[in-house]
Write a protein that holds these residues in place. Structure first.
Motif, PDB file in Angstrom:
ATOM      1  N   ARG A 124       9.302   3.107  -2.299  1.00  0.00           N
ATOM      2  CA  ARG A 124       9.727   2.906  -0.916  1.00  0.00           C
ATOM      3  C   ARG A 124       9.791   1.407  -0.671  1.00  0.00           C
ATOM      4  O   ARG A 124       8.791   0.705  -0.816  1.00  0.00           O
ATOM      5  N   ILE A 125      10.944   0.944  -0.318  1.00  0.00           N
ATOM      6  CA  ILE A 125      11.139  -0.498  -0.155  1.00  0.00           C
ATOM      7  C   ILE A 125      10.180  -1.063   0.883  1.00  0.00           C
ATOM      8  O   ILE A 125       9.590  -2.137   0.690  1.00  0.00           O
ATOM      9  N   ASP A 126       9.961  -0.337   1.975  1.00  0.00           N
ATOM     10  CA  ASP A 126       9.102  -0.875   3.037  1.00  0.00           C
ATOM     11  C   ASP A 126       7.666  -1.065   2.573  1.00  0.00           C
ATOM     12  O   ASP A 126       6.969  -1.970   3.030  1.00  0.00           O
ATOM     13  N   HIS A 127       7.190  -0.247   1.647  1.00  0.00           N
ATOM     14  CA  HIS A 127       5.812  -0.356   1.167  1.00  0.00           C
ATOM     15  C   HIS A 127       5.689  -1.120  -0.151  1.00  0.00           C
ATOM     16  O   HIS A 127       4.701  -1.828  -0.361  1.00  0.00           O
TER      17      HIS A 127
ATOM     18  N   ARG B  34      17.671  -1.112  -3.960  1.00  0.00           N
ATOM     19  CA  ARG B  34      18.636  -0.483  -3.043  1.00  0.00           C
ATOM     20  C   ARG B  34      19.847   0.055  -3.791  1.00  0.00           C
ATOM     21  O   ARG B  34      20.420   1.072  -3.401  1.00  0.00           O
ATOM     22  N   THR B  35      20.250  -0.624  -4.862  1.00  0.00           N
ATOM     23  CA  THR B  35      21.380  -0.142  -5.648  1.00  0.00           C
ATOM     24  C   THR B  35      21.099   1.255  -6.184  1.00  0.00           C
ATOM     25  O   THR B  35      21.975   2.136  -6.181  1.00  0.00           O
ATOM     26  N   GLN B  36      19.865   1.470  -6.637  1.00  0.00           N
ATOM     27  CA  GLN B  36      19.505   2.801  -7.138  1.00  0.00           C
ATOM     28  C   GLN B  36      19.354   3.803  -5.990  1.00  0.00           C
ATOM     29  O   GLN B  36      19.869   4.925  -6.063  1.00  0.00           O
ATOM     30  N   LEU B  37      18.659   3.385  -4.939  1.00  0.00           N
ATOM     31  CA  LEU B  37      18.372   4.308  -3.843  1.00  0.00           C
ATOM     32  C   LEU B  37      19.626   4.718  -3.078  1.00  0.00           C
ATOM     33  O   LEU B  37      19.676   5.799  -2.484  1.00  0.00           O
ATOM     34  N   ALA B  38      20.642   3.859  -3.086  1.00  0.00           N
ATOM     35  CA  ALA B  38      21.887   4.174  -2.385  1.00  0.00           C
ATOM     36  C   ALA B  38      22.934   4.763  -3.312  1.00  0.00           C
ATOM     37  O   ALA B  38      24.059   5.027  -2.897  1.00  0.00           O
ATOM     38  N   GLY B  39      22.576   4.995  -4.561  1.00  0.00           N
ATOM     39  CA  GLY B  39      23.525   5.521  -5.526  1.00  0.00           C
ATOM     40  C   GLY B  39      23.646   7.032  -5.453  1.00  0.00           C
ATOM     41  O   GLY B  39      23.287   7.665  -4.460  1.00  0.00           O
ATOM     42  N   ASP B  40      24.114   7.611  -6.536  1.00  0.00           N
ATOM     43  CA  ASP B  40      24.376   9.054  -6.546  1.00  0.00           C
ATOM     44  C   ASP B  40      23.190   9.864  -7.057  1.00  0.00           C
ATOM     45  O   ASP B  40      23.306  11.061  -7.270  1.00  0.00           O
TER      46      ASP B  40
ATOM     47  N   VAL C  41       0.856  -1.182   0.000  1.00  0.00           N
ATOM     48  CA  VAL C  41       0.000   0.000   0.000  1.00  0.00           C
ATOM     49  C   VAL C  41       0.888   1.226   0.000  1.00  0.00           C
ATOM     50  O   VAL C  41       1.345   1.675   1.045  1.00  0.00           O
ATOM     51  N   PRO C  42       1.205   1.763  -1.204  1.00  0.00           N
ATOM     52  CA  PRO C  42       2.123   2.887  -1.241  1.00  0.00           C
ATOM     53  C   PRO C  42       1.541   4.097  -0.529  1.00  0.00           C
ATOM     54  O   PRO C  42       0.352   4.386  -0.605  1.00  0.00           O
ATOM     55  N   GLY C  43       2.376   4.805   0.170  1.00  0.00           N
ATOM     56  CA  GLY C  43       1.961   6.034   0.818  1.00  0.00           C
ATOM     57  C   GLY C  43       2.590   7.224   0.135  1.00  0.00           C
ATOM     58  O   GLY C  43       3.133   7.115  -0.948  1.00  0.00           O
ATOM     59  N   THR C  44       2.504   8.350   0.748  1.00  0.00           N
ATOM     60  CA  THR C  44       3.169   9.515   0.198  1.00  0.00           C
ATOM     61  C   THR C  44       4.671   9.357   0.358  1.00  0.00           C
ATOM     62  O   THR C  44       5.139   8.682   1.277  1.00  0.00           O
ATOM     63  N   PRO C  45       5.454   9.947  -0.542  1.00  0.00           N
ATOM     64  CA  PRO C  45       6.904   9.792  -0.420  1.00  0.00           C
ATOM     65  C   PRO C  45       7.411  10.409   0.870  1.00  0.00           C
ATOM     66  O   PRO C  45       6.868  11.405   1.352  1.00  0.00           O
TER      67      PRO C  45
END
Length: 239
Positions: free
Chosen positions: A65-68, A100-106, A24-28
């Motif tokens: 969001r990984i958690d959602h 995670r590779t994208q989210l932890a990138g530059d 259930v995606p939430g707001t960013p």
């Protein structure tokens, strides 16, 4: 609608089921910290691009969001058609590593969930094509922006949504990134439905290019052609 894989094994678009439990995606979340500042610098605050009105409903591109979103995206990636072009099937941690590779990138690539009238129905990647390994294979220009799309729910296939939403997101890129003159995509040359959707969305076939994992159709949407009528897209939508 299935789009093609990126040259560094960040693939591109498939099929799935948007009803995965717990997704259930939430707001960013609020942007804070070094990575989010880089996102602002490289892709002009994707999280703030806002919704767009389309003939199929209100479309909103929301950073993943990984958690959602992980269970949902993983379920989409395990559809056989998606797996053939994305290469991200298998246990959930395969997709988790990819995200995670994208989210932890530059900040040069932002994974997103596409919401149509509030319902998650697609997965997107917005990325700086000029900073990607893809740039080694075509005459890249500064701020070229690439997109990948995965249509998730079976009910949303075969209705022309791929072309409509590709046009919508390309328009968002050109509107929110004034330094970007072109939107780029590189679907597998064998993926004729994807190529047809890009053509419907106002992209042109610029060339065929050999990438490490595939032969791709280089699709280009030029800023100078962004005001062409969207009647073709609109007629393709069925209800």
């Amino acid at each position: 609608m299935v789009s093609g894989a990126r040259s560094r094994a960040v693939p591109g678009a498939g099929i799935g089921d948007a009803s995965a439990p717990g997704a259930v995606p939430g707001t960013p979340p609020p942007r804070a910290g070094r990575h989010e500042n880089l996102l602002d610098d490289l892709l002009d605050r994707v999280a703030e691009w806002g919704p767009a009105h389309t003939p199929a409903g209100e479309f909103h591109l929301v950073p993943a969001r990984i958690d959602h979103d992980l269970p949902l995206i993983s379920r989409w990636m395990n559809d056989p058609i998606a797996a053939a072009f994305w290469g991200l099937s298998g246990p959930q941690d395969v997709v988790e590593h990819h995200l995670r590779t994208q989210l932890a990138g530059d900040g040069r690539s932002v994974p997103c969930v596409g919401l149509l009238d509030g319902t998650p129905m697609s997965y997107w990647e917005i990325y700086r094509a000029d900073l990607d390994p893809l740039a080694r294979h075509y005459p890249a220009r500064p701020h070229d922006t690439g997109i990948h799309l995965l249509i998730g729910a079976v009910a949303n296939r075969g209705r022309g949504l791929g072309g409509l939403l590709l046009r919508t997101v390309a328009d968002l890129v050109l509107a929110r990134r004034p330094s970007c003159a072109r939107v780029i995509a590189e679907p597998d040359i064998r993926n004729t439905p994807s190529i047809a959707a890009f053509l419907t969305a106002g992209f042109r076939l610029s060339a065929e290019v050999d990438l490490p994992a595939k032969r791709a159709a280089l699709m280009v949407r030029d800023r100078s052609l962004r005001l062409l009528p969207i009647a073709l897209c609109n007629r393709a939508i069925t209800h």
